[in-house]
Design a protein around this motif. Structure first.
Motif, PDB file in Angstrom:
ATOM      1  N   ASP A 152      20.848  41.473  45.673  1.00 50.79           N
ATOM      2  CA  ASP A 152      20.369  40.288  45.786  1.00 50.79           C
ATOM      3  C   ASP A 152      20.035  39.517  47.036  1.00 50.79           C
ATOM      4  O   ASP A 152      19.262  38.876  47.056  1.00 50.79           O
ATOM      5  N   ARG A 209      22.235  32.500  37.278  1.00 49.11           N
ATOM      6  CA  ARG A 209      23.304  33.219  36.833  1.00 49.11           C
ATOM      7  C   ARG A 209      23.993  32.490  35.709  1.00 49.11           C
ATOM      8  O   ARG A 209      24.860  33.333  35.005  1.00 49.11           O
ATOM      9  N   HIS A 237      24.622  37.489  51.349  1.00 49.51           N
ATOM     10  CA  HIS A 237      25.558  38.582  50.535  1.00 49.51           C
ATOM     11  C   HIS A 237      27.098  37.732  50.363  1.00 49.51           C
ATOM     12  O   HIS A 237      27.607  37.741  49.478  1.00 49.51           O
ATOM     13  N   GLU A 253      26.820  37.976  35.256  1.00 50.49           N
ATOM     14  CA  GLU A 253      26.947  38.970  35.845  1.00 50.49           C
ATOM     15  C   GLU A 253      28.241  39.814  36.209  1.00 50.49           C
ATOM     16  O   GLU A 253      29.328  38.854  36.357  1.00 50.49           O
ATOM     17  N   SER A 275      26.258  40.123  46.162  1.00 53.23           N
ATOM     18  CA  SER A 275      25.336  41.336  45.868  1.00 53.23           C
ATOM     19  C   SER A 275      24.490  41.576  46.908  1.00 53.23           C
ATOM     20  O   SER A 275      23.800  40.869  47.680  1.00 53.23           O
ATOM     21  N   HIS A 276      24.553  43.047  47.588  1.00 52.60           N
ATOM     22  CA  HIS A 276      23.829  43.556  48.381  1.00 52.60           C
ATOM     23  C   HIS A 276      21.992  43.493  47.839  1.00 52.60           C
ATOM     24  O   HIS A 276      21.500  42.959  48.984  1.00 52.60           O
ATOM     25  N   ARG A 321      27.400  52.156  36.398  1.00 55.55           N
ATOM     26  CA  ARG A 321      27.996  51.252  37.513  1.00 55.55           C
ATOM     27  C   ARG A 321      29.020  52.327  37.991  1.00 55.55           C
ATOM     28  O   ARG A 321      29.464  52.341  39.286  1.00 55.55           O
ATOM     29  N   TYR A 334      31.444  41.087  41.218  1.00 54.49           N
ATOM     30  CA  TYR A 334      31.418  42.005  42.554  1.00 54.49           C
ATOM     31  C   TYR A 334      30.247  43.050  42.491  1.00 54.49           C
ATOM     32  O   TYR A 334      29.627  43.394  41.491  1.00 54.49           O
ATOM     33  N   ASP A 335      30.203  43.459  43.744  1.00 51.86           N
ATOM     34  CA  ASP A 335      28.964  44.509  43.774  1.00 51.86           C
ATOM     35  C   ASP A 335      29.689  45.749  44.636  1.00 51.86           C
ATOM     36  O   ASP A 335      29.377  46.862  43.867  1.00 51.86           O
ATOM     37  N   GLU A 336      30.165  45.805  45.530  1.00 52.53           N
ATOM     38  CA  GLU A 336      30.748  46.949  46.002  1.00 52.53           C
ATOM     39  C   GLU A 336      32.233  46.613  46.485  1.00 52.53           C
ATOM     40  O   GLU A 336      32.774  45.674  47.228  1.00 52.53           O
ATOM     41  N   GLU A 396      33.173  33.503  42.111  1.00 51.17           N
ATOM     42  CA  GLU A 396      32.404  33.753  40.860  1.00 51.17           C
ATOM     43  C   GLU A 396      32.813  32.592  39.840  1.00 51.17           C
ATOM     44  O   GLU A 396      32.116  31.974  39.168  1.00 51.17           O
TER      45      GLU A 396
END
Length: 283
Positions: free
Chosen positions: A27, A69, A19, A74, A24-25, A266, A77-79, A106
């Motif tokens: 991924d 990627r 992570h 992408e 990304s959780h 999202r 960020y994820d969360e 990133e």
């Protein structure tokens, strides 16, 4: 202890490693599952250090994900934590994996990102990192140092203090008024705008391009928030559904990067503040 039990004992650590590297959780879960599949096919007698073997496997799989990627951008960020500004500001600013760090990560190359995450966050020696990257320990150390410098330079000023909020407000006012010159005054020449849309992630580079395409009328009429510890704005539609979340990274008195989420799917997955009782129609 069986092979499966030994792996389960490592699962949380491996998930954390993946992570931090990938941001990304989802991924990270995929990477850990792939690591288990590879372990299950491996002769246990050939593994003399399970911790190191699993770290290497997770690092290599994560590196492959990062490289893939490069051809399909992408969201950076994820969360993230989205909170109203107020006495709780310090809590949001303390989010160690907030949007500021993830945006910076990133921007790193895959090798830099793996070297930084594994060494600085998990104390993996550079000789092991070099093995993962297919480089010498010295080359891996150089990648880690370069990544650390970039993270420090970009992260130090990225807190939502009064000066940063003032810069963001100046940007939003200029965008609302269509003041092109005003936008250029507050944008870093190399500013990066990343927009998460239903059709995918769109990236715009450079102050002139960002200013020419600025359409932040809705955001300028939204509500000030902290997004992963960064100054930001959340806007809603008339029916109370979220319209957009925008976060700004301010460096040296200029907007260095803008990350926006406009994808309804999202937005629906994010924990957002409740909209005000009366929501104005976005422009």
């Amino acid at each position: 202890m069986s092979q499966a039990e030994a792996f389960e004992a490592q699962r949380d650590r491996l998930r954390a490693v993946a992570h931090r590297v990938l941001g990304s959780h989802a991924d990270a879960e995929d990477v850990v599952q792939e690591a288990w599949l590879r372990l299950s096919r491996q002769d246990a007698a050939t593994i003399h250090n399970l911790d190191g073997w699993l770290t290497t496997v997770v690092g290599r799989i994560s590196l492959d994900v990062l490289r893939s990627r490069r051809s399909r951008p992408e969201s950076p960020y994820d969360e993230v934590v989205v909170a109203l500004e107020g006495p709780e500001d310090d809590v949001a600013l303390a989010d160690s994996v907030g949007l500021a760090l993830l945006v910076v990560l990133e921007s790193l190359g895959p090798g830099e990102r793996v070297a930084f995450a594994l060494h600085d966050l998990f104390a993996v020696p550079f000789d092991e990192i070099g093995h993962i990257l297919g480089k010498t320990p010295g080359a891996a150390k150089m990648l880690g140092s370069r990544a650390r410098r970039k993270v420090r330079e970009a992260s130090r000023p990225a807190t939502a203090g009064p000066e940063q909020r003032k810069v963001v407000q100046a940007f939003l006012t200029a965008a609302r008024d269509g003041d092109f010159e005003g936008l250029l005054r507050v944008l870093d020449p190399e500013v990066q705008l990343t927009v998460d849309t239903p059709g995918g992630v769109v990236v715009v580079l450079g102050a002139t391009s960002v200013a020419a395409g600025a359409r932040f009328g809705a955001a300028s009429g939204g509500r000030a928030v902290l997004v992963g510890g960064l100054p930001g704005v959340v806007a809603w539609r008339e029916d109370g559904s979220p319209l957009s979340v925008v976060a700004f990274t301010v460096v040296g008195g200029l907007v260095a990067s803008i990350a926006a989420v406009a994808d309804p799917a999202r937005l629906a997955s994010m924990e957002l503040p409740e909209p005000p009782e009366t929501v104005s129609a976005p422009r």
